[in-house]
Motif scaffolding. Structure first.
Motif, short mmCIF file in Angstrom:
data_model
loop_
_atom_site.label_atom_id
_atom_site.label_comp_id
_atom_site.label_asym_id
_atom_site.label_seq_id
_atom_site.Cartn_x
_atom_site.Cartn_y
_atom_site.Cartn_z
N ASP A 80 -52.60 1.75 -63.51
CA ASP A 80 -51.95 2.26 -64.72
C ASP A 80 -51.17 3.55 -64.49
O ASP A 80 -51.27 4.50 -65.26
CB ASP A 80 -53.00 2.48 -65.83
N GLY B 164 -51.09 -6.19 -63.70
CA GLY B 164 -51.61 -5.88 -65.02
C GLY B 164 -50.79 -6.61 -66.07
O GLY B 164 -49.92 -7.44 -65.74
N ASN B 165 -51.00 -6.30 -67.32
CA ASN B 165 -50.26 -7.00 -68.36
C ASN B 165 -48.77 -6.65 -68.34
O ASN B 165 -47.93 -7.47 -68.74
CB ASN B 165 -50.86 -6.71 -69.73
N TYR C 188 -54.30 -10.31 -73.98
CA TYR C 188 -53.97 -8.92 -74.28
C TYR C 188 -53.47 -8.72 -75.71
O TYR C 188 -52.97 -7.66 -76.05
CB TYR C 188 -52.91 -8.42 -73.30
N LYS D 103 -59.61 -10.85 -79.28
CA LYS D 103 -60.18 -11.04 -77.95
C LYS D 103 -60.33 -12.53 -77.68
O LYS D 103 -60.89 -13.27 -78.49
CB LYS D 103 -61.55 -10.35 -77.87
N HIS E 33 -57.60 -6.61 -64.33
CA HIS E 33 -57.01 -5.50 -65.05
C HIS E 33 -57.73 -5.15 -66.35
O HIS E 33 -57.96 -3.98 -66.65
CB HIS E 33 -55.53 -5.80 -65.33
N ASN E 34 -58.07 -6.15 -67.14
CA ASN E 34 -58.60 -5.91 -68.49
C ASN E 34 -60.12 -5.97 -68.50
O ASN E 34 -60.72 -7.05 -68.40
CB ASN E 34 -58.03 -6.96 -69.45
N SER F 87 -61.33 -2.46 -62.59
CA SER F 87 -60.47 -2.69 -63.75
C SER F 87 -59.80 -1.38 -64.17
O SER F 87 -60.10 -0.30 -63.65
CB SER F 87 -61.28 -3.24 -64.93
N HIS G 138 -56.54 -0.55 -67.43
CA HIS G 138 -55.95 -1.00 -68.69
C HIS G 138 -56.22 -0.11 -69.90
O HIS G 138 -55.33 0.09 -70.74
CB HIS G 138 -56.41 -2.42 -69.01
N LEU G 139 -57.40 0.45 -70.04
CA LEU G 139 -57.76 1.15 -71.27
C LEU G 139 -57.33 2.60 -71.31
O LEU G 139 -57.49 3.27 -72.34
CB LEU G 139 -59.28 1.07 -71.51
N THR H 294 -59.32 0.93 -77.50
CA THR H 294 -58.63 0.16 -76.48
C THR H 294 -57.20 -0.15 -76.94
O THR H 294 -56.89 -0.06 -78.13
CB THR H 294 -59.34 -1.18 -76.20
N GLN I 250 -55.99 -2.89 -77.41
CA GLN I 250 -56.03 -4.03 -78.34
C GLN I 250 -56.59 -3.64 -79.71
O GLN I 250 -56.69 -4.49 -80.59
CB GLN I 250 -56.86 -5.16 -77.73
#
Length: 306
Positions: free
Chosen positions: A55, A116-117, A174, A179, A219-220, A237, A239-240, A255, A257
């Motif tokens: 990230d 990653g995303n 994502y 989820k 990643h997530n 991981s 992502h957050l 997060t 999301q």
């Protein structure tokens, strides 16, 4: 001075301190060092030192990221693993910053890069992003970076084989405020040829003598239960972004999301004989906020169990 004036002064001083701390954390990074061990590393001579990066989002530390590159070099890694989102998957956003940094890493040691995303978004939507991701990937592969898009790479370090697996989940995983239902068998469907594959009988799978020490770049961390069920020995991981704001003793708040207080947001945990490490990441995007949540470069020292 009235009580109200005093309270307003205290509040103003507090807000100024918070904004100064946010600014500081957005412009500096720290090095977080972890240690773990495994009985699967009986053939290892000494220890394996892994640097884990995630990230970055085109963040720059020092001119041309020299400060970050120097920090990686000084950790003297045997292997550099990248957990995705080094660039920003946004229309018109250049990838030059991430490219310039990552392409210099293979001169230090072998480098494996899982998406990653943001990378996946650029790859999947050619109409929106053109061939930018494919050019980015091509240039990095030419520099010696190994991309792991639902693939694995066997690496021999100090007499020990490590199997590094890179997971790429679909965009649905994502989505905001949602989820997906992802289980160990779904991870297996993405990584069908891995040596630690097979069914949901994790304990039996873990006891296989022909299964090398397996590192999963996923990643997530929202789907950590599935990664653990699949059977990786070390799961890395990101992502957050540490949950944006971290509360001591509790962890990250939110997060990307939209879920509050995630179980894994920026720490190392042992789950029986498996190790989970979630990076707080090195950059931000969209919400440029960090509080009590320093960006981090992670070093993992892996040893054989005594």
């Amino acid at each position: 001075m009235s009580i109200i004036s005093v309270l307003l002064s205290i509040a103003a001083a507090f807000l100024i301190a918070v904004f100064l701390e946010i600014y500081r954390e957005l412009h500096h990074f720290c090095i977080t060092r972890y240690e773990t061990s495994s009985q699967k590393l009986a053939g290892l001579h000494g220890e394996v030192r892994i640097v884990f990066l995630s990230d970055l989002h085109n963040r720059v530390y020092g001119k041309h990221n020299e400060s970050l590159l120097k920090a990686v070099e000084e950790e003297q890694p045997d292997l550099i693993l990248i957990g995705g989102d080094m660039l920003v998957g946004k229309k018109g956003a250049p990838y030059d910053t991430a490219l310039d940094f990552v392409k210099r890493l293979p001169s230090i040691c072998p480098v494996c890069y899982a998406p990653g995303n943001h990378e996946s978004r650029m790859k999947e939507d050619v109409q929106e992003y053109g061939c930018a991701y494919f050019k980015y990937k091509e240039l990095l592969e030419e520099s010696g970076v190994t991309f792991l898009e639902n693939a694995a790479e066997s690496v021999m370090i100090k007499g020990q084989e490590l199997l590094v697996c890179g997971l790429e989940l679909p965009a649905e995983a994502y989505r905001k405020f949602r989820k997906s239902d992802i289980r160990g068998v779904d991870i297996q469907s993405c990584l069908p040829d891995m040596q630690n594959s097979g069914g949901s009988d994790t304990s039996a799978r873990k006891q296989r003598t022909d299964c090398p020490f397996t590192v999963l770049l996923a990643h997530n961390p929202a789907y950590m239960d599935a990664y653990l069920e699949w059977g990786a020995d070390l799961i890395l991981s990101g992502h957050l972004h540490g949950g944006l704001v971290r509360i001591p003793g509790i962890g990250g708040i939110v997060t990307p999301q939209g879920f509050l207080f995630p179980r894994y947001s920026g720490e190392m945990r042992k789950e029986k004989d498996q190790t989970v490490i979630v990076s707080r990441g090195l950059g931000t995007h969209t919400l440029n906020i960090r509080l009590f949540n320093m960006p981090e470069l992670i070093t993992v020292r892996i040893k054989k169990s005594l």
